[in-house]
Design an enzyme around this catalytic site. Sequence first.
Site, mmCIF file in Angstrom:
data_model
loop_
_atom_site.group_PDB
_atom_site.id
_atom_site.type_symbol
_atom_site.label_atom_id
_atom_site.label_comp_id
_atom_site.label_asym_id
_atom_site.label_seq_id
_atom_site.Cartn_x
_atom_site.Cartn_y
_atom_site.Cartn_z
ATOM 1 N N GLU A 131 0.870 -1.183 0.000
ATOM 2 C CA GLU A 131 0.000 0.000 0.000
ATOM 3 C C GLU A 131 0.904 1.229 0.000
ATOM 4 O O GLU A 131 2.094 1.127 0.334
ATOM 5 C CB GLU A 131 -0.891 0.012 1.245
ATOM 6 C CG GLU A 131 -1.864 -1.163 1.267
ATOM 7 C CD GLU A 131 -2.693 -1.219 2.549
ATOM 8 O OE1 GLU A 131 -2.587 -0.281 3.377
ATOM 9 O OE2 GLU A 131 -3.431 -2.198 2.704
ATOM 10 N N SER A 136 7.851 -1.503 2.313
ATOM 11 C CA SER A 136 8.766 -2.404 3.019
ATOM 12 C C SER A 136 8.147 -2.858 4.342
ATOM 13 O O SER A 136 8.271 -4.011 4.737
ATOM 14 C CB SER A 136 10.093 -1.690 3.300
ATOM 15 O OG SER A 136 10.713 -1.349 2.082
ATOM 16 N N ARG A 271 31.323 -5.401 -33.996
ATOM 17 C CA ARG A 271 31.719 -3.997 -34.045
ATOM 18 C C ARG A 271 33.246 -3.870 -34.155
ATOM 19 O O ARG A 271 33.974 -4.447 -33.342
ATOM 20 C CB ARG A 271 31.227 -3.302 -32.773
ATOM 21 C CG ARG A 271 31.713 -1.883 -32.594
ATOM 22 C CD ARG A 271 30.986 -0.921 -33.491
ATOM 23 N NE ARG A 271 31.333 0.451 -33.176
ATOM 24 C CZ ARG A 271 31.002 1.478 -33.946
ATOM 25 N NH1 ARG A 271 30.303 1.278 -35.057
ATOM 26 N NH2 ARG A 271 31.338 2.697 -33.604
ATOM 27 N N GLU A 366 9.046 -7.207 -4.629
ATOM 28 C CA GLU A 366 9.020 -8.378 -3.724
ATOM 29 C C GLU A 366 10.057 -8.254 -2.612
ATOM 30 O O GLU A 366 10.744 -9.208 -2.267
ATOM 31 C CB GLU A 366 9.156 -9.685 -4.528
ATOM 32 C CG GLU A 366 8.009 -9.801 -5.529
ATOM 33 C CD GLU A 366 7.706 -11.203 -6.001
ATOM 34 O OE1 GLU A 366 8.125 -12.163 -5.340
ATOM 35 O OE2 GLU A 366 7.026 -11.329 -7.027
HETATM 36 C C1 LIG Z 1 7.137 -2.757 -11.097
HETATM 37 C C2 LIG Z 1 6.601 -3.009 -9.727
HETATM 38 C C3 LIG Z 1 5.689 -4.023 -9.528
HETATM 39 C C4 LIG Z 1 5.185 -4.268 -8.241
HETATM 40 N N1 LIG Z 1 4.257 -5.269 -8.080
HETATM 41 C C5 LIG Z 1 3.706 -5.473 -6.864
HETATM 42 C C6 LIG Z 1 2.673 -6.435 -6.680
HETATM 43 O O1 LIG Z 1 2.277 -7.123 -7.614
HETATM 44 N N2 LIG Z 1 2.118 -6.587 -5.457
HETATM 45 C C7 LIG Z 1 2.522 -5.850 -4.390
HETATM 46 O O2 LIG Z 1 1.985 -6.041 -3.320
HETATM 47 N N3 LIG Z 1 3.499 -4.918 -4.517
HETATM 48 C C8 LIG Z 1 4.097 -4.701 -5.737
HETATM 49 N N4 LIG Z 1 5.085 -3.746 -5.875
HETATM 50 C C9 LIG Z 1 5.456 -2.934 -4.735
HETATM 51 C C10 LIG Z 1 6.836 -3.283 -4.161
HETATM 52 O O3 LIG Z 1 6.789 -4.542 -3.540
HETATM 53 C C11 LIG Z 1 7.251 -2.169 -3.208
HETATM 54 O O4 LIG Z 1 7.502 -1.040 -4.005
HETATM 55 C C12 LIG Z 1 8.448 -2.525 -2.372
HETATM 56 O O5 LIG Z 1 8.111 -3.506 -1.437
HETATM 57 C C13 LIG Z 1 9.049 -1.313 -1.656
HETATM 58 O O6 LIG Z 1 8.094 -0.586 -0.967
HETATM 59 P P1 LIG Z 1 8.034 1.005 -1.145
HETATM 60 O O7 LIG Z 1 7.967 1.264 -2.582
HETATM 61 O O8 LIG Z 1 6.938 1.511 -0.304
HETATM 62 O O9 LIG Z 1 9.409 1.530 -0.622
HETATM 63 P P2 LIG Z 1 9.784 1.974 0.856
HETATM 64 O O10 LIG Z 1 9.414 0.873 1.800
HETATM 65 O O11 LIG Z 1 9.218 3.301 1.138
HETATM 66 O O12 LIG Z 1 11.343 2.054 0.777
HETATM 67 C C14 LIG Z 1 12.033 3.223 0.329
HETATM 68 C C15 LIG Z 1 13.513 2.972 0.538
HETATM 69 O O13 LIG Z 1 13.775 2.762 1.920
HETATM 70 C C16 LIG Z 1 14.459 1.562 2.114
HETATM 71 N N5 LIG Z 1 14.053 0.957 3.387
HETATM 72 C C17 LIG Z 1 12.796 0.779 3.860
HETATM 73 N N6 LIG Z 1 12.833 0.135 5.031
HETATM 74 C C18 LIG Z 1 14.140 -0.112 5.305
HETATM 75 C C19 LIG Z 1 14.836 -0.739 6.385
HETATM 76 N N7 LIG Z 1 14.173 -1.310 7.393
HETATM 77 N N8 LIG Z 1 16.183 -0.800 6.322
HETATM 78 C C20 LIG Z 1 16.856 -0.250 5.280
HETATM 79 N N9 LIG Z 1 16.270 0.349 4.250
HETATM 80 C C21 LIG Z 1 14.908 0.418 4.263
HETATM 81 C C22 LIG Z 1 14.046 0.714 0.955
HETATM 82 O O14 LIG Z 1 14.951 -0.332 0.716
HETATM 83 C C23 LIG Z 1 14.002 1.712 -0.166
HETATM 84 O O15 LIG Z 1 15.291 1.891 -0.675
HETATM 85 C C24 LIG Z 1 5.612 -3.490 -7.149
HETATM 86 C C25 LIG Z 1 6.534 -2.482 -7.352
HETATM 87 C C26 LIG Z 1 7.042 -2.218 -8.616
HETATM 88 C C27 LIG Z 1 8.019 -1.118 -8.821
#
Ligand SMILES: Cc1cc2nc3c(=O)[nH]c(=O)nc-3n(C[C@H](O)[C@H](O)[C@H](O)COP(=O)(O)OP(=O)(O)OC[C@H]3O[C@@H](n4cnc5c(N)ncnc54)[C@H](O)[C@@H]3O)c2cc1C
Lengths: 383, 333
Positions: A131, A136, A271, A366
Amino acid sequence: MALTVSREFTDPSAAELLPTVRQMCDDLLAPRAAAAEEAGEFPREVFRTLGAAGLLSLPFPEEHGGGGLPLHDYLQVIEELASAWASVGLGVSVHTLACFPLAIFGSAEQQQRWLPAMLGGELLGAYCLSEADAGSDAAALTTRAERTQGGYRVSGVKSWISHGGVADFYVAMVRTSDDGPKGISCLLLDADSPGLSARPPERKLGFSASPTAQMVFDDVPADGDRLIGQEGSGFGIALAALDGGRLGMAACAVGIAQAALDLAVRYAHERHQFGRAIADFQGLSFLLADMATQVAAARALYLTAARKRDRGEPFGVEAAMAKLFATDMAMRVTTDAVQVLGGAGYVKDYPAERYFREAKALQIVEGTNQIQRVVIGRGLRPS
Amino acid sequence: MRGLRRDRCPLPGPVTGLTVPLSDLEMIGSNRSGRLTGESVTDPSWDQQNTDGPAIARALRLVPGGAFAVVRIVVCVKQVPDSWAEKKLNPADNTLDRDAADAVVNELDEFAVEEALQIQERLGGPDDCQVTVLTVGPEKAIESVRKGLQMGAGDGVHVVDDAIHGSDALATSAILAAAIERLAPDLVLMGSESTDARMSVVPAMVAERTGRPQLTFAGKVDIADGTVTVQRVTDYGYDVVEAPLPALVSVVEKINEPRYPSFKGIMAAKKKPVETLTLADLGVEPAVVGLSGSWSAVQEFAARPPRAAGTVVTDEGDGGTKAADFLSAQKFI
Ligand SMILES: Cc1cc2nc3c(=O)[nH]c(=O)nc-3n(C[C@H](O)[C@H](O)[C@H](O)COP(=O)(O)OP(=O)(O)OC[C@H]3O[C@@H](n4cnc5c(N)ncnc54)[C@H](O)[C@@H]3O)c2cc1C
C-alpha cells in the site's frame, strides 16, 4: 535470440519441455517485446497461449491441474521466458505468487472449487500486499475487511499491483483486526467483485507492457469461504508466498542479464574500431568475462536455493540471498552491456537500454534489496 | 498394395535440378483429382463459418449397416534442418548434411498436424477420429513423430531403413505411399512443401501412387457425407475443390495456427505407441529408393553467391509508381 545456456533439470520431463519453451520465446515473445514495451501494451493473448501449453501452472500439484514440476525446473522456464521478454517472465511469476496461497494454505474444498480454473491457463492472477504507506513495512497495511454476516466487506487501496486491472482474480492481504502482523488475513477475490476497480496503470521506467496499478476496494463484499487459511494468518501466508516469489525474481534477473550478455558478446564481435573487433581489446573482453561470471554465479545461487526448497528444507534466507545477488548482478551486467554497445547501447534500436531499465525494478519488487539484507542478517546467528 | 512402377511414371529420369510445375503434376492424376465445384472465389476473405460438428460426425461415421466407423487421418511429417539455419550439403554424396543444423519439424507439416487435430475435435475426439503421424527418415526423425504426438496425435509410424538415405522426391513418395496403403486412412494430410527441398511435388506423387484424389494448397478443409471439400488457395483467391474420401489434402500456412505442445501433451506423448517399419515391412524394394534408386541426382553444388546490392529506386516524383511497378513485377502486389 535463443539462450545458449545448457541446462540441467531435476525432472526429465522439464528437459523435454525446454524446446517448446524456447520455440515460444523465439516465435512468440522475442519478436514482439520491443514494440509492445514501447507501446505499453499488455500481451494478454501471449499469456493465453502460455496457459494453453500449461506454462501457468508448472510448479503446482498435478492433482489440481498443475505440472508437478520442482521449483528448480520451473524457475529455469521463468528465466528463459524473461530472457526473451521480461514482462512475460515477471507475469508468470506474479501469477504463481497469486496461486500459491490457495494451493498451499487453502482447504481441500476451496482448492477443489477454485484451483483448477486458476491453474487452467485461461485465468491470470494478481497479488495485493503493498500500500502507499505500507511498502517495506507491509505489516502496517490498513486495507480493512469488516466482518459481516456471511463474510467481509473490504475497503482500502493497494498500490503498485502487477496485473492490476487485467487480472481475473486478486489475492489480497487485508486487516481483520488491529493486532499488527497478527491482524492480517488473506482473501481470494474475483476481478468482477462489486466495488473492486483499478486506477489507470502507473507510467514506469520499464516493464511498460506489464501493467502496475492501484487497486481500489470500495466496500467489496467477500463470502466467508473466500478466506484462505485462518483469520490472522494472512501475513505469514504473504511472506511464505514471497519466499518462492523472490526466487522467481532472481530467475527473471538472470534471464535479463543473460540476454544483455548475449547481446553484448554478439555486438563486441561484430563492431570494429581501430581495425579490429572491439571484443579483441582486453579491456572489453575482461568486462564481458566478468559479466558472464556474474550471470553464472547468480544462476547457481538461485538454483541452490530452489533445490533446498524442493527437498522440503527452510529456504527463506537462501531465497533472499539469491534475490539480492541476482538482481544486483542484473543491474551491473545490464549497465555494462549498455557500455559495451556504446552509443548504440543508449539508443532504443537495441534492447540494451531496455534490459537496464528492467533490471532496476527487480531490485525493488518483492522486497527491496535492503529488506533482503534484513532477512539475511536476521538469519545470521551464532550456532 | 501397389509397389513402385516406373512404367507408370510419366517423368523422365534421371534428371538434375528437377523442377516440375505443379500444374503438370496434377495432370498426372487428373481423372482422380479433386473436382472443381465450379465455385471460384476471387475475394480472398475466407469463409470462416464453422461447420456443424455433430452433423459432420453423423454424416461421416455412418457406414453401411448403420454402424459408426472411426475416421482415420494420417499426417505426413518430415524432419528438416531449422529453416533459419544455413543449410549444408555433404560433399561426399551430395546429400543434405543433417548434422550441420538443428533438426525441426517442417513448418507446414505442423499446420497439417494442427488441421488433423482440429478435424478430430470437430468429429468428437479421439474415439471418433484417429490421428496418426507418419514420417520417413533416419533414426533421429522419430523426433518429428514425437512432436506430432506431443501436439495431440494418437500414434506414430516411423519408416527407417539405411537403404532410404539419399531418396529423392519420387523415391520418398513410393515409401510414403506404401506406408499409407498399409495404414489405409480415410484422409491423408500433408504440408504443401518442405523448407529444405522446396519441390512441392510429394503430395501429388503420393496421391497418384495411392490412387487418391489430391486436393492441394488447401486453406480450409471440411469433411461431410464422405466428401472432403477444400478451399484451394490461388493467386487470385481460392477455388472450391471437393473429392470423395479416401483422399489426400496438402495444406498451406493460411489454414490455421498450429498449437504449441502442452506440458501435459509432452508427458502423454511418451506413452503413445510409435511403430517402426523397414522397407521390407512395407514390401518396397531397396533398389528403387535411396541414392541409386532415385530418378534425380544432385551432380554438383555451389555455395550461394554473396548477396548482390539491392535495387535503389530514386524518387524523382514518381518513386511511388516505380516502387509499385517493382513490386508488381515481383508478384508481391
Ligand atoms: C514494477 C513493480 C511491480 C510491483 N508489483 C507489486 C505487486 O504485484 N504486489 C505488491 O503487493 N506490490 C508490488 N510492488 C510494490 C513493491 O513490492 C514495493 O515497491 C516494495 O516492497 C518497496 O516498498 P516502497 O515502494 O513503499 O518503498 P519503501 O518501503 O518506502 O522504501 C524506500 C527505501 O527505503 C528503504 N528501506 C525501507 N525500510 C528499510 C529498512 N528497514 N532498512 C533499510 N532500508 C529500508 C528501501 O529499501 C528503499 O530503498 C511493485 C513495485 C514495482 C516497482
